[in-house]
Design an enzyme around this catalytic site. Structure first.
Site, PDB file in Angstrom:
ATOM      1  CG  ASN A  63       7.039  -6.437   0.803  1.00  0.00           C
ATOM      2  OD1 ASN A  63       7.595  -7.488   0.481  1.00  0.00           O
ATOM      3  ND2 ASN A  63       7.115  -5.924   2.027  1.00  0.00           N
ATOM      4  CD1 TRP A  64       4.091  -9.551  -4.396  1.00  0.00           C
ATOM      5  CD2 TRP A  64       4.953 -11.382  -5.362  1.00  0.00           C
ATOM      6  NE1 TRP A  64       3.768  -9.519  -5.734  1.00  0.00           N
ATOM      7  CE2 TRP A  64       4.280 -10.636  -6.346  1.00  0.00           C
ATOM      8  CE3 TRP A  64       5.574 -12.566  -5.733  1.00  0.00           C
ATOM      9  CZ2 TRP A  64       4.205 -11.034  -7.684  1.00  0.00           C
ATOM     10  CZ3 TRP A  64       5.516 -12.980  -7.067  1.00  0.00           C
ATOM     11  CH2 TRP A  64       4.837 -12.213  -8.030  1.00  0.00           C
ATOM     12  CE  LYS A  65       4.320  -7.334   4.075  1.00  0.00           C
ATOM     13  NZ  LYS A  65       3.743  -6.887   5.330  1.00  0.00           N
ATOM     14  CG  HIS A  77       9.108  -4.065   5.291  1.00  0.00           C
ATOM     15  ND1 HIS A  77       8.486  -4.632   6.377  1.00  0.00           N
ATOM     16  CD2 HIS A  77       8.128  -3.708   4.433  1.00  0.00           C
ATOM     17  CE1 HIS A  77       7.179  -4.626   6.165  1.00  0.00           C
ATOM     18  NE2 HIS A  77       6.937  -4.069   4.991  1.00  0.00           N
ATOM     19  CD  GLU A 120       6.454  -7.367   7.592  1.00  0.00           C
ATOM     20  OE1 GLU A 120       6.938  -7.945   6.607  1.00  0.00           O
ATOM     21  OE2 GLU A 120       5.286  -6.934   7.613  1.00  0.00           O
ATOM     22  CD  GLU A 142       5.714   0.019   4.119  1.00  0.00           C
ATOM     23  OE1 GLU A 142       4.822  -0.370   3.347  1.00  0.00           O
ATOM     24  OE2 GLU A 142       6.581  -0.726   4.588  1.00  0.00           O
ATOM     25  N   GLY A 202      -0.485  -4.374   7.549  1.00  0.00           N
ATOM     26  CA  GLY A 202      -1.137  -5.670   7.711  1.00  0.00           C
ATOM     27  C   GLY A 202      -2.256  -5.674   8.735  1.00  0.00           C
ATOM     28  CB  SER A 205      -4.035  -1.291   5.673  1.00  0.00           C
ATOM     29  OG  SER A 205      -3.591  -2.186   6.682  1.00  0.00           O
ATOM     30  N   GLY A 215       1.401  -4.487   0.610  1.00  0.00           N
ATOM     31  CA  GLY A 215       1.676  -5.850   1.047  1.00  0.00           C
ATOM     32  C   GLY A 215       0.544  -6.770   0.631  1.00  0.00           C
ATOM     33  N   GLY A 216      -0.394  -6.997   1.545  1.00  0.00           N
ATOM     34  CA  GLY A 216      -1.468  -7.971   1.334  1.00  0.00           C
ATOM     35  C   GLY A 216      -2.185  -7.837  -0.006  1.00  0.00           C
TER      36      GLY A 216
HETATM   37  C1  PEP Z   1       3.988  -3.678   3.785  1.00  0.00           C
HETATM   38  O1  PEP Z   1       4.315  -4.681   4.385  1.00  0.00           O
HETATM   39  O2  PEP Z   1       4.865  -3.004   3.225  1.00  0.00           O
HETATM   40  C2  PEP Z   1       2.589  -3.319   3.775  1.00  0.00           C
HETATM   41  C3  PEP Z   1       2.287  -2.086   3.541  1.00  0.00           C
HETATM   42  O3  PEP Z   1       1.679  -4.312   4.044  1.00  0.00           O
HETATM   43  P1  PEP Z   1       0.065  -4.190   3.952  1.00  0.00           P
HETATM   44  O4  PEP Z   1      -0.249  -3.512   2.663  1.00  0.00           O
HETATM   45  O5  PEP Z   1      -0.412  -5.604   3.987  1.00  0.00           O
HETATM   46  O6  PEP Z   1      -0.352  -3.388   5.133  1.00  0.00           O
END
Ligand code: PEP
Length: 256
Positions: free
Chosen positions: A9-11, A94, A96, A165, A171, A211, A232-233
């Protein structure tokens, strides 16, 4: 056997050049792949990334959609449009979207249904806040959020993936322990059994997100009820994302 899915997920990250380089690297690495690999760029870049990954095993998804097929909904994007630009997948719910855009289960159920109607596979994201976990409400929250499946039939579940999640792990660099992840995933699988029966529950993939990094991916993905990762990251750089996909391939071979 549930095939592992590693989704990035590049957000709201990566401009065109960076997204092109990353998707080129992934497409070159995975002309074929033993696990499913999915990337979800921001809306403006979907067409470009679709062209870059064409012919490879890398699949394309969007991060959101609106439930109406077209019309006067300024700023929104429909499932029909996502399909039209080459998406096979869409993320729904998600944390967010829930946290910053007020999306709630009733709306999310309509989004899930719309994605499926337009021939997209849907990743429905669920997960509790830290305060909810600390006050013993994790299971109640997850159960409530599974209402995102309210309009989905048992047959349609073949095109649905759940992503667990925990919001406190997104994050933050704090990952759920393998025990915490497995426990939540087993709970969610039980919810799938109550809603749809054993066959659907046994075949529906449940991803872990929060994470996930190269160094914790293998342990998480090796858990019996963890069928992939939503990243994500660590999905923003080819090296780290590829390392997680490789961990998925390794975990998959252990699970056979
Ligand atoms: C996400 O936003 O779906 C996520 C899991 O982010 P991260 O891997 O950065 O925690």
């Amino acid at each position: 056997m549930r095939r592992i899915l590693v989704a990035g997920n590049w957000k709201m990250n990566l401009l065109a050049d960076a997204g092109t380089s990353l998707s080129q690297a992934l497409a070159a690495k995975y002309p074929i792949a033993a696990v499913e690999v999915l990337i979800c760029p921001a809306f403006p870049y979907l067409s470009g990334v679709a062209a870059t990954i064409r012919g490879s095993a890398v699949q394309l998804g969007a991060q959101n959609l609106y439930f109406s097929p077209q019309g006067a909904f300024t700023g929104e994007v429909s499932g029909d449009m996502l399909k039209d630009v080459g998406c096979g997948w869409v993320l729904v719910g998600h944390s967010e979207r829930r946290q910053f855009f007020g999306e709630q289960d009733e709306l999310l159920a309509k989004k899930v249904a719309a994605g499926l109607q337009h021939g997209l596979k849907v990743v429905l994201c669920v997960g509790e806040l830290l305060t909810e976990r600390q006050s013993g409400q994790m299971e109640a929250v997850l159960k409530k959020q599974m209402a995102g499946l309210a309009l989905v039939s048992a047959e349609q579940m073949a095109n649905v993936v759940i992503a667990y999640e925990p919001v406190w792990a997104i994050g933050t660099g704090v990952t759920a322990s393998t025990e915490q992840a497995q426990q939540a995933h087993a709970f969610l699988r039980g919810q799938l059994t109550s809603r749809y029966g054993d066959a659907v529950s046994a075949t529906t993939r449940i991803l872990y997100g929060g994470s996930v990094k190269a160094d914790n991916a293998l342990e998480l993905l090796s858990q019996p009820d963890v069928d992939g990762a939503l990243v994500g990251g660590a999905s923003l750089k080819a090296d780290s994302f590829i390392a997680i996909v490789e961990a998925g391939i390794q975990a998959m071979s252990h699970k056979r």
